[in-house]
Design a protein around this motif. Structure first.
Motif, short mmCIF file in Angstrom:
data_model
loop_
_atom_site.label_atom_id
_atom_site.label_comp_id
_atom_site.label_asym_id
_atom_site.label_seq_id
_atom_site.Cartn_x
_atom_site.Cartn_y
_atom_site.Cartn_z
N GLU A 46 0.82 -1.22 0.00
CA GLU A 46 0.00 0.00 0.00
C GLU A 46 0.85 1.27 0.00
O GLU A 46 0.38 2.36 -0.37
CB GLU A 46 -0.85 0.07 1.28
N ASP A 47 2.09 1.16 0.50
CA ASP A 47 2.79 2.37 0.94
C ASP A 47 3.36 3.29 -0.12
O ASP A 47 3.36 4.50 0.08
CB ASP A 47 3.88 1.99 1.94
N PRO A 48 3.89 2.76 -1.25
CA PRO A 48 4.50 3.71 -2.19
C PRO A 48 3.56 4.86 -2.56
O PRO A 48 3.96 6.03 -2.59
CB PRO A 48 4.84 2.83 -3.40
N LYS A 49 2.28 4.56 -2.79
CA LYS A 49 1.39 5.66 -3.15
C LYS A 49 1.13 6.59 -1.95
O LYS A 49 1.02 7.80 -2.10
CB LYS A 49 0.07 5.15 -3.74
N LEU A 50 1.06 5.99 -0.76
CA LEU A 50 0.73 6.82 0.40
C LEU A 50 1.89 7.73 0.80
O LEU A 50 1.68 8.87 1.20
CB LEU A 50 0.32 5.93 1.59
N VAL A 51 3.13 7.24 0.70
CA VAL A 51 4.27 8.11 1.04
C VAL A 51 4.52 9.14 -0.06
O VAL A 51 5.23 10.12 0.15
CB VAL A 51 5.58 7.34 1.33
N SER A 52 3.91 8.93 -1.21
CA SER A 52 4.10 9.87 -2.31
C SER A 52 2.97 10.89 -2.40
O SER A 52 2.98 11.77 -3.27
CB SER A 52 4.18 9.12 -3.64
N GLY A 53 1.98 10.75 -1.54
CA GLY A 53 0.83 11.66 -1.61
C GLY A 53 -0.05 11.37 -2.81
O GLY A 53 -0.77 12.25 -3.29
N LEU A 54 -0.01 10.15 -3.30
CA LEU A 54 -0.76 9.82 -4.52
C LEU A 54 -1.97 8.94 -4.26
O LEU A 54 -2.63 8.49 -5.19
CB LEU A 54 0.18 9.14 -5.54
N GLY A 55 -2.27 8.68 -2.99
CA GLY A 55 -3.50 7.95 -2.68
C GLY A 55 -4.69 8.88 -2.84
O GLY A 55 -4.55 10.10 -2.81
N HIS A 56 -5.87 8.31 -3.01
CA HIS A 56 -7.06 9.15 -3.16
C HIS A 56 -8.06 8.92 -2.04
O HIS A 56 -8.69 7.87 -1.97
CB HIS A 56 -7.71 8.92 -4.53
N PHE A 57 -8.18 9.88 -1.17
CA PHE A 57 -9.20 9.89 -0.13
C PHE A 57 -10.44 10.58 -0.73
O PHE A 57 -10.36 11.16 -1.82
CB PHE A 57 -8.67 10.62 1.10
N VAL A 58 -11.54 10.54 -0.01
CA VAL A 58 -12.79 11.09 -0.59
C VAL A 58 -12.61 12.52 -1.10
O VAL A 58 -13.01 12.85 -2.21
CB VAL A 58 -13.95 11.06 0.45
N ASP A 59 -11.97 13.33 -0.28
CA ASP A 59 -11.85 14.75 -0.64
C ASP A 59 -10.92 14.96 -1.85
O ASP A 59 -10.83 16.06 -2.38
CB ASP A 59 -11.32 15.53 0.58
#
Lengths: 773, 162
Positions: free
Chosen positions: A14-27
């Motif tokens: 899960e982490d590469p996108k999360l540490v890169s700020g590339l995950g998508h939360f609702v907002d």
């Protein structure tokens, strides 16, 4: 199966996108023509609404429409899934009409073309309130002369529930001593770092309503929103994108989800609402909220013969999804890890003019563990015994499993002495006891706290659950041999994209990178229950296991056919089907998958493709356990607590990924520390939440928490084939009493036998201002 | 005045932007909405949680406590600017290696806070890391793996300039 990944500290996919700020939360989801919704919420805990004037707001630039409770009469009540006997379930509207019953209750929804304009418009709405006396204190609520939170009921009592096991009265007759203590479990704010949020988009052509919601239970939400809006369930799609923590606060169906859906249908526009932190404090469920009297019947050697717990549960103004059910979990776990044959719990759930309580990490079980673990220390104090010895006298021994508790549960497996022994060794417990005596002489106050907890996890067998307790998985071997898993759980930080891939990769003999785990989209994933109650890996992981078993069974048939032998002659290992007596004759999983899809040479009556769906129904809960030891020093001058040592030895059954298990323990212990020392949702006498922001509500920060020394024992659960028990809530369940026991122990020279949480410095300081004994 | 439009020039992650913004718009909203850099998360909108932390002319700030117009002429680094040429920054690598991330919502703020910390103090003690990141809230990890991540990154980065 090969153990290449299982049990290994694999770093998360899960982490590469999360540490890169590339995950998508609702907002983070952008849709064309997306409009913003803002709420006007009650500023009173209890008031009649004499009128609402939205004319000014509606005339402001950018405002599309303003919705009041009257506009939303067609939307069904916000659901409560609990079905306790005699439960009074008040109507729970998405927008209040006539009356408001807690600060933060939504009254008006404003829709505008930008967030700023929606906020301006919300400010311009005028609500004419007639304030009424607020019912804030649960004891007041239960009093016969109290104001009613709901006029349609004859009192504020939502339900009365009792649990009786053994002969409690006899136990109290047989006791050498009866120890009584009132204990308060203060209300807590879950405060996930990502507030709640919803985007709703109705497509009039397709007649499909899609909700992006920060939730732990996308499928249950889909069902409930469909019911509330009178839609076909299969025309509602709920997507939980990245979810920034939940801790139970997103294990719910709130009014905003259905309301946003309704607004999108009315306006034929996509609309978005992102909760502000203040809304999160006032209008998202809170945890705990019990005031109870504990009594234990004890023999002079420390044996506990029986326990009684009489408790008022502060439910709040309305019943959310599981509100009334939470205190019943306390009852089930009241006897803890001990052989206590007689038990009685009486719960009175009362309505108050506050936001509802519901599941918060541990959900009813931290209360049980706190009660019994504090009681063990009280018994030790009473007879001047070592708290560890009192525990040892009472612990269920490893020969007694499966152990039938007086509360009606069957503890699956355990060896409670093992983590206790290990924790005491790591902590060097006797050394601390000697240190404590020496320090006291110098006027320094050191305390040692122990907690030998057991918890109930892997929720749970369906008969014991309000909406099914099974979990589902689809596993597909794609034509190229890549593996896709669709899981019904909805991880939001726990890491099942990784741990489920570990299970699948080992079972199928493929590389971890070849496995993709999809979740949280009802348009993609078969019906599932979701993530809560430390169930995701134990129940959801077992569903993955079951689906793969089915695939392998089917694969054997095809492999035998392709290899020209009978099924009994084929074996599967490390990604290959091969002949038992000639392993050189083999076919890889990848080739087999392709053959199953091209379907040119299939056995008769063989379904093409290589995929399986499995719904796993657990036969029992699982019961992880462990020992936490905490050593503190309290400063007489300031009342501050310094943690000198924190040791946690936990047993959560078979471990899939020790890195993730550690992370769960760390996080849980720190939330427990929050409850023990810092956090409290404080309402004043008129029902205003005076700890309504991060500025006033203290959440542990890096400087507040100790270095945690972790270790483990591993006792597999017999309930599921992988032996997994679950670990999500162990920290908040096991740690709270260890922390409080340590501080109370330090305060012993001041004649202190109990202090209610949170143990803030002012409280401790006051207790230390008298002479020591 | 609040709805008045102003033109600002900002450099974000090395890219120059000329944008018209309303005076009332928060820097966090400008970064997220106007520049579509949604890695900067908003957790409280009152400067307490640190999720929206960015580097502003080399120093950490809470982007929810500033207006975009105040950033005129500034150089900003967001989480999206940490990786270079598809290569994660050592801090990002360390957070990944040491399980410093659970839900990931607070992570961008922690990364930028840790970056500033290591620029000031390339070889911090555990206690210095604790104090250094105490302005940010994480509700998932209990901080221990975050602290280990920062210490591991410091060790890896060694004497190299951060």
């Amino acid at each position: 199966m090969a153990q290449k990944y299982l049990g290994q500290a694999i770093k998360r996919t899960e982490d590469p996108k999360l540490v890169s700020g590339l995950g998508h939360f609702v907002d983070d989801i952008k849709l064309p023509d997306l409009h913003n919704v803002c709420f006007v919420r009650s500023i009173h805990a209890h008031a009649r609404i004499r009128g609402v004037d939205t004319s000014l707001a509606a005339a402001l630039p950018g405002v599309v429409k303003v919705f009041t409770g009257e506009d939303c009469r067609g939307i069904g009540s916000i659901p409560c899934a609990s079905s306790l006997q005699g439960l009074k379930v008040p109507h729970h509207p998405v927008l209040a009409r006539n009356k408001v019953r807690y600060v933060g209750e939504p009254i008006v929804a404003v829709v505008a073309d930008s967030l700023y304009r929606a906020r301006d418009a919300a400010e311009a709405v005028s609500v004419d309130y007639e304030p009424l006396p607020a019912v804030v204190d649960p004891e007041q609520a239960a009093a016969p002369n109290s104001t009613f939170v709901h006029e349609e009921f004859s009192d504020n009592v939502a339900y009365v529930w009792s649990l009786v096991g053994g002969d409690v009265d006899q136990a109290f007759k047989d006791a050498d001593r009866v120890i009584k203590q009132r204990m308060i479990h203060q209300r807590l704010v879950p405060a996930a770092m990502e507030p709640r949020g919803v985007i709703a988009r109705f497509l009039p052509g397709e007649k499909e309503l899609t909700l992006w919601s920060s939730t732990q239970i996308p499928h249950l939400m889909r069902t409930q929103v469909a019911i509330m809006l009178g839609l076909f369930e299969n025309r509602v799609r709920v997507i939980a994108p990245e979810v920034g923590g939940g801790f139970g606060s997103k294990l719910n169906v709130y009014g905003e989800e259905a309301l946003l859906g309704f607004i999108s249908m009315q306006l034929q526009k996509p609309v978005k609402w992102i909760e502000t932190r203040r809304e999160n404090f006032t209008a998202t469920i809170q945890g705990r909220g019990q005031v109870g009297d504990v009594e234990i019947a004890v023999k002079s050697d420390g044996r506990v013969l029986g326990i009684r717990y009489t408790v008022l549960a502060d439910l709040g103004a309305y019943l959310q999804l599981l509100t009334p059910a939470i205190p019943t979990l306390t009852g089930l776990m009241l006897t803890g890890a001990y052989r206590i044959p007689n038990v009685r719990m009486d719960v009175t759930g009362v309505f108050t003019n506050k936001v509802a309580t519901d599941a918060y990490r541990g959900a009813g079980r931290p209360e049980a563990t706190y009660i019994i673990e504090r009681a063990m220390d009280l018994a030790a104090l009473e007879f001047d015994l070592d708290p560890v010895d009192v525990r040892r006298v009472n612990l269920v021994s490893k020969r007694e499993f499966p152990y039938a508790t007086a509360t009606g549960l069957s503890y699956d497996s355990g060896n409670y002495e093992a983590p206790l022994k290990k924790a005491l060794k790591i902590s060097q417990y006797p050394r601390w006891r000697r240190h404590q005596v020496k320090e006291r002489k110098k006027g320094r106050y050191v305390g040692v706290g122990v907690s030998t907890y057991v918890e109930i996890c892997a929720l749970g067998p369906s008969p014991a659950m309000p909406a099914g307790g099974w979990e589902s998985a689809t596993v597909r071997i794609e034509p190229t041999g890549k593996i896709t898993i669709l899981t019904g759980v909805s991880p939001h930080g726990q890491g099942q994209e990784t741990s489920f891939a570990q299970i699948a990769a080992d079972m199928l003999g493929v590389a971890l990178e070849d496995v993709l785990v999809l979740h949280g989209d009802t348009g993609v994933v078969q019906y599932g229950i979701g993530t809560f109650g430390s169930r995701a890996t134990a129940v959801g992981g077992t569903a993955v296991y079951g689906a793969i078993q089915k695939i392998l069974k089917k694969g054997m048939l095809l492999a035998a056919h392709l290899l020209g032998v009978s099924r009994r002659e084929v074996q599967f290992r490390d990604g290959k089907f091969f002949l038992k007596n000639d392993p050189t004759k083999s076919i890889s999983l990848q080739d087999l998958a392709l053959a199953s899809y091209t379907a040119r040479k299939l056995p008769p009556d063989f379904e093409p493709g290589l995929a399986a769906i499995y719904f796993y129904e657990p036969t029992n809960f699982t019961f992880p356990f462990g020992t936490h030891v905490c050593v503190v020093e309290v400063a007489r001058e300031t009342g501050t607590i310094k943690i000198l040592q924190y040791v946690a030895v936990d047993d959560c059954g078979t471990i899939v990924n020790p890195l993730l298990v550690e992370g769960q323990i760390h996080g849980g212990v720190v939330q427990a520390l929050g409850q023990a020392f810092m956090e409290e949702a404080v309402y004043d006498e008129i029902g205003q939440l005076i700890t309504g922001e991060f500025t006033d509500y203290a959440i542990p920060r890096a400087g507040d928490v100790p270095w945690m020394q972790l270790d483990r024992t591993e006792t597999p659960s017999p309930v599921n084939p992988l032996g997994i028990k679950g670990v999500g809530e162990a920290g908040t369940i096991g740690a709270t009493p260890a922390l409080v026991n340590a501080v109370v122990d330090a305060l012993r020279p001041f004649g202190v036998r109990h202090v209610d949480m949170p143990l803030r410095p002012e409280k401790i300081w006051k207790l230390m201002q008298k002479e020591t004994s | 005045m609040p709805d008045e439009l102003r033109t600002i020039q900002v450099t974000v992650n090395g890219t120059k932007y000329d944008r018209q913004v309303r005076c009332r718009k928060l820097l966090s909203d400008f970064i997220r909405e106007d520049l579509r850099l949604v890695g900067t998360h908003v957790g409280c909108e009152h400067g307490i949680c640190g999720a929206c932390t960015v580097l502003f002319n080399g120093q950490t700030i809470r982007s929810c406590l500033m207006f975009a117009v105040q950033a005129d002429g500034a150089e900003i680094t967001t989480v999206e600017g940490l990786a270079r040429g598809g290569q994660l920054h050592p801090l990002q690598e360390a957070f990944w290696e040491n399980h410093g991330v659970q839900c990931g919502y607070c992570t961008p703020g922690f990364l930028l806070t840790a970056l500033e910390l290591l620029q000031r103090n390339p070889n911090p003690t555990e206690e210095e890391v604790r104090i250094g990141i105490a302005g940010n809230i994480c509700r998932c990890t209990g901080y221990q793996h975050i602290i280990e991540s920062v210490l591991a990154a410091a060790a890896k980065m060694g004497a190299k300039t951060v």
